[in-house]
Design an enzyme around this catalytic site. Structure first.
Site, PDB file in Angstrom:
ATOM      1  N   ARG A 143       0.807  -1.228   0.000  1.00  0.00           N
ATOM      2  CA  ARG A 143       0.000   0.000   0.000  1.00  0.00           C
ATOM      3  C   ARG A 143       0.835   1.271   0.000  1.00  0.00           C
ATOM      4  NH1 ARG A 143      -5.478  -0.307   1.723  1.00  0.00           N
ATOM      5  NH2 ARG A 143      -5.395   1.977   1.684  1.00  0.00           N
ATOM      6  N   HIS A 196      12.670 -22.290   7.638  1.00  0.00           N
ATOM      7  CA  HIS A 196      11.846 -22.403   6.432  1.00  0.00           C
ATOM      8  C   HIS A 196      10.669 -23.345   6.688  1.00  0.00           C
ATOM      9  CE1 HIS A 196      11.564 -21.101   2.223  1.00  0.00           C
ATOM     10  NE2 HIS A 196      10.729 -22.124   2.136  1.00  0.00           N
ATOM     11  N   ASP A 197       9.482 -22.766   6.693  1.00  0.00           N
ATOM     12  CA  ASP A 197       8.212 -23.480   6.872  1.00  0.00           C
ATOM     13  C   ASP A 197       8.059 -24.114   8.256  1.00  0.00           C
ATOM     14  OD1 ASP A 197       7.401 -22.695   4.411  1.00  0.00           O
ATOM     15  OD2 ASP A 197       7.575 -24.648   3.436  1.00  0.00           O
ATOM     16  N   ARG A 213      16.267  -8.568  -0.556  1.00  0.00           N
ATOM     17  CA  ARG A 213      16.604  -9.079  -1.882  1.00  0.00           C
ATOM     18  C   ARG A 213      16.935  -7.911  -2.807  1.00  0.00           C
ATOM     19  NH1 ARG A 213      13.327 -13.322   0.079  1.00  0.00           N
ATOM     20  NH2 ARG A 213      14.257 -15.342  -0.447  1.00  0.00           N
ATOM     21  N   GLU A 264      19.961 -12.111   6.332  1.00  0.00           N
ATOM     22  CA  GLU A 264      20.108 -13.217   5.379  1.00  0.00           C
ATOM     23  C   GLU A 264      20.187 -12.681   3.962  1.00  0.00           C
ATOM     24  OE1 GLU A 264      17.355 -16.571   7.672  1.00  0.00           O
ATOM     25  OE2 GLU A 264      16.608 -15.614   5.834  1.00  0.00           O
ATOM     26  N   HIS A 315      10.380  -6.702  -0.429  1.00  0.00           N
ATOM     27  CA  HIS A 315       9.813  -6.683   0.930  1.00  0.00           C
ATOM     28  C   HIS A 315      10.728  -5.851   1.824  1.00  0.00           C
ATOM     29  CE1 HIS A 315      12.426 -10.195   0.842  1.00  0.00           C
ATOM     30  NE2 HIS A 315      11.523 -10.930   0.192  1.00  0.00           N
ATOM     31  N   HIS A 337      15.660 -10.443   5.384  1.00  0.00           N
ATOM     32  CA  HIS A 337      16.262 -11.028   4.181  1.00  0.00           C
ATOM     33  C   HIS A 337      16.020 -10.071   3.020  1.00  0.00           C
ATOM     34  CE1 HIS A 337      17.005 -14.960   1.723  1.00  0.00           C
ATOM     35  NE2 HIS A 337      17.382 -13.896   1.036  1.00  0.00           N
ATOM     36  N   GLY A 339       9.265 -16.824  10.021  1.00  0.00           N
ATOM     37  CA  GLY A 339       8.610 -15.617   9.560  1.00  0.00           C
ATOM     38  C   GLY A 339       7.211 -15.857   9.032  1.00  0.00           C
ATOM     39  N   HIS A 340       7.094 -16.521   7.871  1.00  0.00           N
ATOM     40  CA  HIS A 340       5.811 -16.636   7.193  1.00  0.00           C
ATOM     41  C   HIS A 340       4.740 -17.247   8.096  1.00  0.00           C
ATOM     42  CE1 HIS A 340       3.155 -17.059   3.702  1.00  0.00           C
ATOM     43  NE2 HIS A 340       2.825 -18.223   4.214  1.00  0.00           N
ATOM     44  N   THR A 383      10.968 -17.308  -2.716  1.00  0.00           N
ATOM     45  CA  THR A 383      11.513 -17.543  -1.381  1.00  0.00           C
ATOM     46  C   THR A 383      12.693 -18.491  -1.539  1.00  0.00           C
ATOM     47  OG1 THR A 383      10.962 -18.206   0.885  1.00  0.00           O
ATOM     48  CG2 THR A 383       9.991 -19.496  -0.903  1.00  0.00           C
TER      49      THR A 383
END
Length: 237
Positions: free
Chosen positions: A18, A190-191, A45, A70, A50, A43, A213-214, A100
């Site tokens: 937004r 991760h996951d 990129r 990261e 993000h 992280h 995170g996610h 990801t």
């Protein structure tokens, strides 16, 4: 206790969708530490879709626990880490267009490159970790790079756990045993989620830290951020 580092990339994704500064990633980082998290992970990129490079810089005085940055060690990333000097840098071999992280390093093929990058970070007093698949040869190769720690890439474990296959932990436990024998510290990420984190923690010898995170942010939509952070801390005891 295994340490919990909260990856706040998804908060930045929401903000960027937004424009403006809602939600505020700096405030979120301050809050998760207040709620008991042992660290904050970002992280950035190259396309800054993000977490932005400016976020990584602005977070430095906010993160009073462990600060973990990261990323793929391209020049821009290396310069950022040397400027910010976080507690830890985690090297991840993700392509520019990766949604990801999706694979660990081939520590044999890229040994010389990793040795050079890691030596520079360590000269600057930054603890290093490299993202690896749960393969003994890759863990052994990691030792040769000079890294302080490895981070086990846990997507396959999470997938097998969701299928009800608890034996999916086996290669991770073996990789952890190899790492321990080589005196490498062990992180994971991760996951990982509220559903699968306790079984993982209970079966990985020498686990020091998880970066989540996610799932943590998604779970917080229903359960509340402070509550979810504390639920993870209970599972990691």
């Amino acid at each position: 206790m295994v340490k919990l580092s909260v990856n706040i990339n998804k908060i930045a994704t929401l903000r960027n969708s937004r424009g403006g500064n809602v939600p505020d990633v700096l405030q979120l980082a301050a809050d998760v530490q207040k709620f008991g998290a042992h660290g904050v992970t970002v992280h950035p990129r190259p396309d800054e879709r993000h977490i932005r490079y400016s976020d990584a810089r602005n977070l430095a005085p906010i993160v009073h626990t462990e600060y973990n940055i990261e990323g793929n060690p391209v020049k821009k990333f290396i310069d950022l880490v040397l400027e910010v000097k976080p507690t830890q840098v985690t090297l991840v071999p993700d392509a520019d267009d990766a949604i990801t992280s999706n694979a660990g390093w081939d520590t044999l093929k890229h040994r010389q490159f990793l040795q050079e990058v890691i030596a520079e970070f360590k000269r600057n007093g930054i603890r290093t970790s490299i993202f690896v698949d749960p393969v003994a040869a890759m863990v052994e190769g990691a030792k040769e790079t000079g890294t302080d720690r490895i981070e086990l890439y846990t997507e396959a474990y999470a997938h097998q756990y969701n299928l009800g296959n608890l034996q999916g932990i086996a290669p991770y436990a073996e990789a952890a045993r190899v790492a321990g024998s080589l005196e490498l510290g062990i992180n994971a990420g991760h996951d990982l989620s509220l559903d699968n984190i306790k079984y993982f923690k209970d079966n990985i010898p020498g686990l020091l830290e998880v970066s989540i995170g996610h799932a943590l942010i998604a779970e917080s939509i229903y359960l509340g951020l402070e509550n979810v952070v504390n639920m993870y801390l209970q599972r990691l005891k």
